[in-house]
Design a protein around this motif. Structure first.
Motif, PDB file in Angstrom:
ATOM      1  N   THR A 275       0.854  -1.067   0.127  1.00 49.03           N
ATOM      2  CA  THR A 275      -0.094  -0.065  -0.087  1.00 49.03           C
ATOM      3  C   THR A 275       0.833   1.394  -0.100  1.00 49.03           C
ATOM      4  OG1 THR A 275      -1.758  -1.157   1.380  1.00 49.03           O
ATOM      5  CG2 THR A 275      -2.028   1.385   1.259  1.00 49.03           C
ATOM      6  N   LYS A 276       1.856   1.322   0.910  1.00 49.06           N
ATOM      7  CA  LYS A 276       2.670   2.223   0.666  1.00 49.06           C
ATOM      8  C   LYS A 276       3.533   2.603  -0.502  1.00 49.06           C
ATOM      9  CE  LYS A 276       3.970   2.169   5.701  1.00 49.06           C
ATOM     10  NZ  LYS A 276       4.892   2.055   6.847  1.00 49.06           N
ATOM     11  N   VAL A 277       3.885   1.454  -1.208  1.00 52.05           N
ATOM     12  CA  VAL A 277       4.506   1.722  -2.599  1.00 52.05           C
ATOM     13  C   VAL A 277       3.651   2.134  -3.421  1.00 52.05           C
ATOM     14  CG1 VAL A 277       5.778   0.217  -4.374  1.00 52.05           C
ATOM     15  CG2 VAL A 277       6.423  -0.137  -1.897  1.00 52.05           C
ATOM     16  N   THR A 281       3.971   5.622  -5.151  1.00 53.25           N
ATOM     17  CA  THR A 281       4.122   5.782  -6.812  1.00 53.25           C
ATOM     18  C   THR A 281       3.233   6.526  -7.499  1.00 53.25           C
ATOM     19  OG1 THR A 281       4.689   3.309  -6.832  1.00 53.25           O
ATOM     20  CG2 THR A 281       3.803   3.995  -9.014  1.00 53.25           C
ATOM     21  N   VAL A 282       1.907   6.667  -6.772  1.00 53.68           N
ATOM     22  CA  VAL A 282       0.908   7.468  -7.385  1.00 53.68           C
ATOM     23  C   VAL A 282       1.324   9.173  -7.216  1.00 53.68           C
ATOM     24  CG1 VAL A 282      -1.581   8.607  -7.223  1.00 53.68           C
ATOM     25  CG2 VAL A 282      -0.999   5.983  -6.888  1.00 53.68           C
ATOM     26  N   LYS A 283       2.148   9.378  -6.216  1.00 51.92           N
ATOM     27  CA  LYS A 283       2.499  10.721  -5.917  1.00 51.92           C
ATOM     28  C   LYS A 283       3.491  11.332  -6.925  1.00 51.92           C
ATOM     29  CE  LYS A 283       1.708  10.574  -1.131  1.00 51.92           C
ATOM     30  NZ  LYS A 283       2.173  10.792   0.327  1.00 51.92           N
ATOM     31  N   GLU A 350       0.296  -0.323 -13.788  1.00 56.71           N
ATOM     32  CA  GLU A 350       1.126  -0.733 -12.564  1.00 56.71           C
ATOM     33  C   GLU A 350       0.300  -0.395 -11.311  1.00 56.71           C
ATOM     34  OE1 GLU A 350       5.112   0.982 -10.611  1.00 56.71           O
ATOM     35  OE2 GLU A 350       4.152   2.208 -12.096  1.00 56.71           O
ATOM     36  N   LYS A 351      -0.685   0.561 -11.180  1.00 56.26           N
ATOM     37  CA  LYS A 351      -1.588   0.760 -10.347  1.00 56.26           C
ATOM     38  C   LYS A 351      -2.676  -0.155  -9.761  1.00 56.26           C
ATOM     39  CE  LYS A 351      -4.745   4.235  -8.289  1.00 56.26           C
ATOM     40  NZ  LYS A 351      -5.480   5.460  -8.347  1.00 56.26           N
ATOM     41  N   THR A 352      -3.051  -0.962 -11.339  1.00 52.19           N
ATOM     42  CA  THR A 352      -4.038  -2.128 -11.088  1.00 52.19           C
ATOM     43  C   THR A 352      -3.628  -3.167 -10.524  1.00 52.19           C
ATOM     44  OG1 THR A 352      -5.316  -1.356 -12.969  1.00 52.19           O
ATOM     45  CG2 THR A 352      -5.612  -3.433 -12.571  1.00 52.19           C
ATOM     46  N   ASP A 353      -1.958  -3.674 -11.023  1.00 47.55           N
ATOM     47  CA  ASP A 353      -1.399  -4.581 -10.309  1.00 47.55           C
ATOM     48  C   ASP A 353      -1.042  -4.585  -8.888  1.00 47.55           C
ATOM     49  OD1 ASP A 353      -1.132  -5.737 -12.686  1.00 47.55           O
ATOM     50  OD2 ASP A 353       0.951  -4.976 -13.282  1.00 47.55           O
ATOM     51  N   TYR A 354      -0.870  -3.376  -8.446  1.00 48.60           N
ATOM     52  CA  TYR A 354      -0.558  -3.297  -6.952  1.00 48.60           C
ATOM     53  C   TYR A 354      -2.140  -3.423  -6.184  1.00 48.60           C
ATOM     54  CZ  TYR A 354       3.897  -1.135  -7.193  1.00 48.60           C
ATOM     55  OH  TYR A 354       5.186  -0.924  -7.229  1.00 48.60           O
TER      56      TYR A 354
END
Length: 473
Positions: A275-277, A281-283, A350-354
């Motif tokens: 969750t932190k990663v 990454t979004v930021k 990438e966000k979907t994979d997270y």
């Protein structure tokens, strides 16, 4: 009172143990039927097969325990009701809830044990089972030379034997195609013997009365002609590497990152870390897009009011670019837009994979608890259901328990798949089967306590006949 509690506990213990091992056996047979092709003919020692079956049995506890709990509770109270023992207990002034009290305590202890098993032992069993099954499925079949067919098991070689003697060593009319060195080599021999080194790492073929044909390129890269060599031999030896056929074990640490192979503490840690990663990454997205936003002409760095008041300006940015440069500006802008689009698509993936990883961590985390609670829920359904139907044995109780277990299993599978796909809240998806069946357990417990006859076919038959007579009158 103690005698009644001991009677109920003894009546429950034997069916529970028997049904649990029967269900485990059935699930183990299903496992063998599924992977029989991966186990046969690969030269595994017997203890490797036993290890795989042992680990597979441990992974099946999550399905066998709730089903055994449901079936044994129905059989126990069905048998007590069929033999009028429940009637005797109630006539002594003991309610059904008090008679079930020791079983509730015993089932609660079993549920706690199931939770501890799911948290501490099941991840280890999944790790051992997953790594061993991977090695089994990727192991090559045992090297065999059959009569009349080409054997291509050894990489770079194709071997054909016309006949084998009963001793399984002496071979006749042997053909070997050797492509391992890059050229074309063919060996033919009338007879030969087959042996292995003591450590079974190499196969030795002693060939007799044969011919060797070899065709390769001539010397130098310019000369296109090939060279053909043929010579006869009385006896020669051919050596083949069999190391690829020996069972190998993969490092178990490579499988520890799988979701099913973690306990609660590890799942929580990796969930928070992922969750932190994902948040960090979004930021970084604005920082990646900021260099792609540019002002290409210093003529645009003027007062906005002056631009709007300029003659011929109609809120169209192209009008501020010289006509000779508009085509190049549009082409460059399209290239930049395509770059931004590709960057955003990659980051969205990438966000979907997270997100999927986080959902899987939550699903596995909740699964540790649902196994324990499902035992209590299915017991709360099975015990009053057996007291209502009043049938023991393996007839009606088995059919009834299978129906209710299928309902529970189908709902839980739908909820789990929906939770993993992100179409349902992961906590709700993992607990939806418990939420659906809990009111049914409360309802059946109430009906059993008041001696309801909801499964009495004669009662419904009499009501139907009365209703039919009223309509006829």
């Amino acid at each position: 009172m103690k005698k009644i509690h001991l009677l109920v506990l003894k009546a429950f213990t034997r069916p529970f143990i028997v049904t649990f091992f029967i269900v485990m056996f059935v699930l183990l047979m299903l496992f063998l039927f599924k992977y029989i092709d991966d186990l046969i003919g690969k030269g595994f020692p017997w203890y490797v097969i036993l290890q795989l079956m042992w680990y597979a049995s441990a992974t099946n506890v999550a399905m066998a325990l709730p089903l055994a709990m449901l079936l044994s509770s129905i059989m126990t109270f069905g048998s007590l009701g069929e033999n009028y023992e429940l009637v005797a207990i109630k006539s002594a002034g003991i309610s059904l809830q008090k008679a079930m009290a020791p079983l509730v305590v015993a089932v609660s202890v079993l549920s706690i044990c199931a939770f501890l098993f799911a948290d501490y032992m099941l991840p280890v069993a999944n790790l051992k089972f997953g790594s061993l099954l991977w090695d089994v499925r990727n192991q090559k079949s045992a090297f065999l030379i059959n009569e009349g067919v080409f054997n291509n098991s050894i990489s770079g070689y194709s071997i054909r034997v016309e006949k084998k003697d009963p001793d399984e060593r002496t071979l006749h009319n042997i053909i070997i195609y050797d492509h391992s060195s890059g050229g074309n080599v063919v060996l033919r021999a009338k007879t030969g013997t087959m042996d292995k080194t003591p450590d079974e790492s190499y196969l030795i073929l002693n060939l007799r009365d044969g011919v060797r044909y070899q065709e390769d390129s001539g010397e130098g890269s310019y000369n296109p002609r090939q060279r053909f060599t043929r010579y006869r031999f009385k006896e020669t030896t051919q050596k083949f590497d069999l190391s690829a056929f020996k069972p190998k074990r993969t490092d178990e640490n490579l499988f520890k990152s799988s979701y099913a192979m973690m306990n609660l503490k590890q799942l929580k840690y990796y969930q928070d870390s992922t969750t932190k990663v994902a948040d960090s990454t979004v930021k970084t997205y604005p920082q990646l897009l900021l260099p792609l936003y540019r002002i290409y002409s210093s003529q645009l760095l003027v007062d906005k009011k002056a631009v709007k008041d300029a003659p011929g300006y109609k809120n169209n940015l192209l009008e501020r670019i010289p006509e000779i440069d508009r085509s190049a500006a549009l082409s460059f802008a399209q290239t930049e837009i395509q770059t931004i689009k590709e960057t955003l698509n990659a980051k969205a993936t990438e966000k979907t994979d997270y997100k999927k990883s986080i959902l899987r961590f939550i699903v596995e985390y909740q699964k540790k608890f649902t196994l324990a609670v499902s035992c209590l829920i299915l017991f709360s359904i099975g015990a009053p259901l057996g007291a209502i139907i009043r049938k023991g044995g393996l007839g009606l109780p088995v059919v009834t328990s299978v129906i209710f277990f299928l309902i529970y299993h189908i709902i839980s599978q739908i909820g789990e798949k929906s939770a993993k796909a992100g179409t349902m809240d992961p906590i709700l998806g993992m607990w939806i089967s418990i939420i659906v069946l809990a009111p049914l357990g409360i309802f059946l417990t109430y009906k059993a306590a008041v001696d309801s006859a909801i499964f009495d076919s004669e009662l419904y038959k009499q009501k139907f006949l009365k209703l039919f007579k009223r309509k006829k009158a």
